[in-house]
Design a protein around this motif. Structure first.
Motif, short mmCIF file in Angstrom:
data_model
loop_
_atom_site.label_atom_id
_atom_site.label_comp_id
_atom_site.label_asym_id
_atom_site.label_seq_id
_atom_site.Cartn_x
_atom_site.Cartn_y
_atom_site.Cartn_z
N MET A 85 42.52 38.66 35.03
CA MET A 85 41.38 39.51 35.37
C MET A 85 41.73 40.45 36.52
O MET A 85 41.35 41.62 36.49
N THR A 86 42.46 39.97 37.53
CA THR A 86 42.82 40.84 38.65
C THR A 86 43.73 41.98 38.20
O THR A 86 43.59 43.11 38.67
N GLU A 87 44.63 41.72 37.28
CA GLU A 87 45.51 42.76 36.77
C GLU A 87 44.72 43.77 35.92
O GLU A 87 44.95 44.98 36.00
N LEU A 88 43.78 43.28 35.14
CA LEU A 88 42.94 44.17 34.33
C LEU A 88 42.08 45.05 35.24
O LEU A 88 41.92 46.25 34.98
N ALA A 102 31.50 43.59 32.93
CA ALA A 102 31.92 44.23 31.67
C ALA A 102 32.48 43.19 30.71
O ALA A 102 32.16 43.20 29.51
N VAL A 103 33.31 42.28 31.22
CA VAL A 103 33.90 41.26 30.36
C VAL A 103 32.81 40.33 29.82
O VAL A 103 32.86 39.90 28.66
N ALA A 104 31.80 40.03 30.62
CA ALA A 104 30.69 39.21 30.13
C ALA A 104 30.01 39.88 28.93
O ALA A 104 29.67 39.22 27.95
N ARG A 105 29.81 41.21 29.01
CA ARG A 105 29.22 41.94 27.88
C ARG A 105 30.15 41.92 26.67
O ARG A 105 29.71 41.73 25.53
N LEU A 106 31.44 42.12 26.91
CA LEU A 106 32.40 42.11 25.81
C LEU A 106 32.50 40.72 25.17
O LEU A 106 32.72 40.60 23.97
N GLU A 116 41.34 30.00 31.17
CA GLU A 116 41.91 29.65 32.46
C GLU A 116 43.37 30.08 32.48
O GLU A 116 44.06 30.00 31.47
N CYS A 117 43.82 30.51 33.63
CA CYS A 117 45.21 30.92 33.80
C CYS A 117 46.05 29.65 33.93
O CYS A 117 45.80 28.84 34.83
N PRO A 118 47.03 29.44 33.06
CA PRO A 118 47.82 28.19 33.13
C PRO A 118 48.64 28.07 34.40
O PRO A 118 48.92 26.96 34.85
N SER A 119 49.03 29.19 35.02
CA SER A 119 49.87 29.12 36.21
C SER A 119 49.07 29.10 37.51
O SER A 119 49.62 28.85 38.57
N ASP A 120 47.76 29.37 37.43
CA ASP A 120 46.92 29.42 38.63
C ASP A 120 45.50 29.03 38.23
O ASP A 120 44.79 29.83 37.62
N LYS A 121 45.09 27.85 38.58
CA LYS A 121 43.78 27.34 38.15
C LYS A 121 42.62 28.16 38.70
O LYS A 121 41.51 28.09 38.20
N ARG A 122 42.86 28.96 39.75
CA ARG A 122 41.80 29.80 40.29
C ARG A 122 41.63 31.09 39.47
O ARG A 122 40.60 31.73 39.53
N GLY A 123 42.67 31.46 38.74
CA GLY A 123 42.65 32.72 38.00
C GLY A 123 42.12 32.56 36.59
O GLY A 123 42.06 31.46 36.04
N GLN A 124 41.71 33.67 36.02
CA GLN A 124 41.26 33.70 34.64
C GLN A 124 41.98 34.80 33.90
O GLN A 124 42.37 35.82 34.49
N LEU A 125 42.13 34.59 32.61
CA LEU A 125 42.70 35.61 31.73
C LEU A 125 41.58 36.19 30.88
O LEU A 125 40.67 35.48 30.45
N ALA A 126 41.66 37.49 30.63
CA ALA A 126 40.81 38.13 29.63
C ALA A 126 41.68 38.27 28.39
O ALA A 126 42.82 38.74 28.47
#
Length: 186
Positions: A85-88, A102-106, A116-126
């Motif tokens: 999400m931070t990269e996006l 925006a991602v919630a709407r999508l 969930e981001c496998p390398s960082d439990k605090r991060g999320q992937l879109a």
């Protein structure tokens, strides 16, 4: 009003030549000259009209604003159609808060899902879903037609090259230093 000297009705600013704008008096802003002012206003007008044109086209043809289309494009070009999400947010140049909305709407449309981001439990992937990729595939021809009609069909090949050079120069000059207060990190 950062682009021209503020005046009252009785005070008219003299036409500024490049020499006049290059060496202002101490503490005096470098006001825009007449041609610079016309160029600045044309730029503002063109970018506002272009964004509105593309937004209306995508709303009409795909039921989404231009910003959502851009997010789908970024995801479609990413490895395995997924981005942190931070990269996006960085790629789209929007705040993380606006991206989250925006991602919630999508997600409601079924075009994106979060993981969930496998390398960082605090991060999320879109992640772009198959339905999202299909929506992008269906809406891309109309969007590229709108872009082509608004920009590239109106310019000569030389103007296209110049526009690309100008935009890259502006973007490169505005790249913030590392550690800067970036909107997409908020």
């Amino acid at each position: 009003m950062t682009e021209r000297r503020v005046t009252d009705a009785a005070d008219t600013a003299p036409e500024r030549t490049p020499a006049a704008t290059a060496a202002p008096a101490a503490g005096e802003p470098r006001w825009l000259g007449a041609e610079e002012q016309r160029t600045w206003q044309a730029f503002l007008n063109a970018t506002a009209l272009l964004e509105d044109h593309l937004d209306r086209q995508l709303q009409r043809d795909a039921g989404m604003p231009h910003i959502y289309y851009g997010l789908l494009v970024h995801l479609s070009e990413a490895p395995r159609r997924r981005l942190r999400m931070t990269e996006l947010a960085h790629d789209a140049k929007i705040t993380r808060s606006r991206l989250s909305h925006a991602v919630a709407r999508l997600e409601k449309y079924g075009w994106v899902r979060r993981e969930e981001c496998p390398s960082d439990k605090r991060g999320q992937l879109a992640v772009l879903t198959d339905d999202g990729f299909e929506m992008l595939r269906r809406s891309a021809p109309g969007h590229v037609s709108a872009v082509r009609g608004a920009i590239f069909d109106r310019l000569t090949p030389e103007q296209v090259d110049q526009l690309g050079d100008i935009c890259r120069t502006i973007a490169n000059g505005l790249q913030p230093a590392s550690g800067a207060d970036l909107p997409w990190l908020r």
